[in-house]
Design a protein around this motif. Structure first.
Motif, PDB file in Angstrom:
ATOM      1  N   GLU A   1      -1.668  -0.009 -11.519  1.00  5.16           N
ATOM      2  CA  GLU A   1      -1.211  -1.155 -10.730  1.00  5.16           C
ATOM      3  C   GLU A   1      -0.482  -2.178 -11.597  1.00  5.16           C
ATOM      4  N   ILE A   2      -0.951  -2.363 -12.821  1.00  6.58           N
ATOM      5  CA  ILE A   2      -0.331  -3.356 -13.694  1.00  6.58           C
ATOM      6  C   ILE A   2       0.992  -2.854 -14.258  1.00  6.58           C
ATOM      7  N   TYR A   3       1.023  -1.594 -14.662  1.00  8.24           N
ATOM      8  CA  TYR A   3       2.189  -1.101 -15.384  1.00  8.24           C
ATOM      9  C   TYR A   3       3.190  -0.328 -14.526  1.00  8.24           C
ATOM     10  N   SER A   4       2.774   0.149 -13.352  1.00 11.96           N
ATOM     11  CA  SER A   4       3.672   1.008 -12.578  1.00 11.96           C
ATOM     12  C   SER A   4       3.895   0.561 -11.138  1.00 11.96           C
ATOM     13  N   THR A   5       2.933  -0.109 -10.535  1.00  6.29           N
ATOM     14  CA  THR A   5       3.046  -0.498  -9.129  1.00  6.29           C
ATOM     15  C   THR A   5       3.867  -1.775  -8.998  1.00  6.29           C
ATOM     16  N   PRO A   6       4.822  -1.827  -8.074  1.00  5.34           N
ATOM     17  CA  PRO A   6       5.592  -3.062  -7.876  1.00  5.34           C
ATOM     18  C   PRO A   6       4.667  -4.246  -7.593  1.00  5.34           C
ATOM     19  N   VAL A   7       4.938  -5.363  -8.224  1.00  6.45           N
ATOM     20  CA  VAL A   7       4.089  -6.545  -8.082  1.00  6.45           C
ATOM     21  C   VAL A   7       3.922  -6.967  -6.625  1.00  6.45           C
ATOM     22  N   PRO A   8       4.998  -7.011  -5.820  1.00  4.00           N
ATOM     23  CA  PRO A   8       4.814  -7.441  -4.423  1.00  4.00           C
ATOM     24  C   PRO A   8       3.799  -6.604  -3.656  1.00  4.00           C
ATOM     25  N   ALA A   9       3.714  -5.317  -3.955  1.00  8.91           N
ATOM     26  CA  ALA A   9       2.764  -4.463  -3.241  1.00  8.91           C
ATOM     27  C   ALA A   9       1.328  -4.877  -3.531  1.00  8.91           C
ATOM     28  N   VAL A  10       1.049  -5.196  -4.784  1.00  8.31           N
ATOM     29  CA  VAL A  10      -0.308  -5.609  -5.155  1.00  8.31           C
ATOM     30  C   VAL A  10      -0.631  -6.981  -4.565  1.00  8.31           C
ATOM     31  N   LEU A  11       0.333  -7.896  -4.620  1.00  6.41           N
ATOM     32  CA  LEU A  11       0.097  -9.235  -4.080  1.00  6.41           C
ATOM     33  C   LEU A  11      -0.070  -9.204  -2.563  1.00  6.41           C
ATOM     34  N   GLU A  12       0.657  -8.332  -1.889  1.00  9.24           N
ATOM     35  CA  GLU A  12       0.503  -8.204  -0.436  1.00  9.24           C
ATOM     36  C   GLU A  12      -0.880  -7.668  -0.082  1.00  9.24           C
ATOM     37  N   ARG A  13      -1.368  -6.734  -0.865  1.00  8.28           N
ATOM     38  CA  ARG A  13      -2.729  -6.235  -0.634  1.00  8.28           C
ATOM     39  C   ARG A  13      -3.748  -7.356  -0.829  1.00  8.28           C
ATOM     40  N   GLY A  14      -3.540  -8.155  -1.866  1.00  9.00           N
ATOM     41  CA  GLY A  14      -4.435  -9.276  -2.105  1.00  9.00           C
ATOM     42  C   GLY A  14      -4.397 -10.289  -0.979  1.00  9.00           C
ATOM     43  N   GLN A  15      -3.205 -10.548  -0.443  1.00  5.65           N
ATOM     44  CA  GLN A  15      -3.075 -11.491   0.665  1.00  5.65           C
ATOM     45  C   GLN A  15      -3.800 -10.974   1.905  1.00  5.65           C
ATOM     46  N   ALA A  16      -3.669  -9.683   2.171  1.00 13.84           N
ATOM     47  CA  ALA A  16      -4.351  -9.098   3.324  1.00 13.84           C
ATOM     48  C   ALA A  16      -5.870  -9.186   3.158  1.00 13.84           C
ATOM     49  N   PHE A  17      -6.347  -8.941   1.948  1.00 15.38           N
ATOM     50  CA  PHE A  17      -7.779  -9.046   1.653  1.00 15.38           C
ATOM     51  C   PHE A  17      -8.259 -10.480   1.873  1.00 15.38           C
ATOM     52  N   PHE A  18      -7.484 -11.436   1.380  1.00 18.95           N
ATOM     53  CA  PHE A  18      -7.809 -12.857   1.518  1.00 18.95           C
ATOM     54  C   PHE A  18      -7.863 -13.260   2.991  1.00 18.95           C
ATOM     55  N   GLU A  19      -6.915 -12.781   3.773  1.00 16.37           N
ATOM     56  CA  GLU A  19      -6.866 -13.136   5.193  1.00 16.37           C
ATOM     57  C   GLU A  19      -8.035 -12.540   5.962  1.00 16.37           C
ATOM     58  N   ARG A  20      -8.462 -11.323   5.595  1.00 17.87           N
ATOM     59  CA  ARG A  20      -9.647 -10.745   6.234  1.00 17.87           C
ATOM     60  C   ARG A  20     -10.895 -11.534   5.849  1.00 17.87           C
ATOM     61  N   LEU A  21     -10.941 -11.963   4.607  1.00 14.64           N
ATOM     62  CA  LEU A  21     -12.105 -12.702   4.117  1.00 14.64           C
ATOM     63  C   LEU A  21     -12.268 -14.029   4.851  1.00 14.64           C
ATOM     64  N   TYR A  22     -11.196 -14.810   4.931  1.00 19.86           N
ATOM     65  CA  TYR A  22     -11.284 -16.158   5.492  1.00 19.86           C
ATOM     66  C   TYR A  22     -10.925 -16.232   6.970  1.00 19.86           C
ATOM     67  N   GLY A  23     -10.396 -15.157   7.516  1.00 13.10           N
ATOM     68  CA  GLY A  23     -10.113 -15.140   8.941  1.00 13.10           C
ATOM     69  C   GLY A  23      -9.117 -16.205   9.363  1.00 13.10           C
TER      70      GLY A  23
END
Length: 264
Positions: A131-153
């Protein structure tokens, strides 16, 4: 690893047995919750005992005796435990800070058999290196945003907005990095289990505003009220065994909780 001078041991055989056999805890939860709690308490010297006990006695009350399973199965189960404990500690960096996590993981390594360590030939199953060296940064950040939105509703936008408007946009950026690269990775611990990590790291720090959000977040990520109460209970018990107490209204200092610990 010896206890620091002047500090009494936290874990006892009786406490470890109670943690492992708590009836409301899902299997494979007690040991990483205990490890994160001890790390948050700045007791990395106690973390190795958690792994040693878990490897010897299994993950929970239903774990079969070692003599009843093959050596290969036993090693696979032990690797599963070791990796989950390390991942719990790693994820807690977003809550308790990197220095404590470094100390806990290095203390853990000293008692971990070589065949249970991840290295270049058997890399971590988290896949974070990719994820750090090969995955595009936006893809990882979008996953994090989705996780955050599920967490806080429904309040997720407000929570992130508070950080973005905190006086420096860097606070919100730091949160996005932590959720993207650390917390939202579910290859070892899923979203519900990650919520337990957050609860275990927050209770020892006496930070009720954040704890309230993550208690609700655990519900949003699929945990039951009984499971959350059980996690809260064992974390508080470990904290009390380490010497934490509820502070009186006239306390001018001390180590403990200044108000009632948030609950679900």
């Amino acid at each position: 690893m010896k206890s620091p001078i002047g500090l009494q041991p936290v874990l006892t055989p009786a406490l470890l047995h109670w943690l492992r056999t708590h009836p409301q805890l899902p299997k494979h939860v007690w040991y990483y919750v205990a490890g994160v709690t001890l790390s948050a308490l700045n007791r990395p010297d106690e973390v190795p005992a958690v792994l040693t006990f878990a490897l010897e006695h299994g993950a929970g009350t239903s774990a079969p005796a070692a003599k009843e399973i093959s050596e290969s199965r036993q090693r696979a189960d032990q690797l599963y435990i070791a990796r989950r404990l390390r991942e719990g500690l790693l994820k807690s960096a977003a809550v308790v800070g990197v220095p404590k996590v470094i100390n806990a993981i290095l203390a853990l390594k000293k008692v971990t058999p070589e065949y249970l360590l991840d290295h270049s030939e058997t890399p971590s199953p988290s896949g974070r290196a990719t994820e750090i060296y090969s995955t595009p940064v936006p893809a990882v950040l979008e996953r994090g945003q989705a996780f955050f939105e599920r967490l806080y509703g429904k309040i997720s936008r407000r929570v992130m907005g508070q950080m973005d408007r905190s006086g420096t946009e860097d606070l919100g950026l730091a949160a996005r990095l932590m959720y993207g690269y650390i917390l939202s990775n579910e290859k070892v611990l899923d979203a519900k289990e990650t919520s337990f990590v957050a609860i275990a790291g927050l209770i020892p720090q006496d930070v009720n505003p954040q704890l309230k959000g993550h208690l609700r977040g655990a519900l949003n990520h699929g945990a039951t009220s009984d499971e959350i109460k059980a996690v809260r209970e064992i974390v508080i018990s470990i904290c009390e065994a380490a010497g934490m107490r509820t502070l009186g209204s006239d306390a001018v200092g001390g180590w403990g909780w200044r108000e009632q610990i948030a609950d679900v």
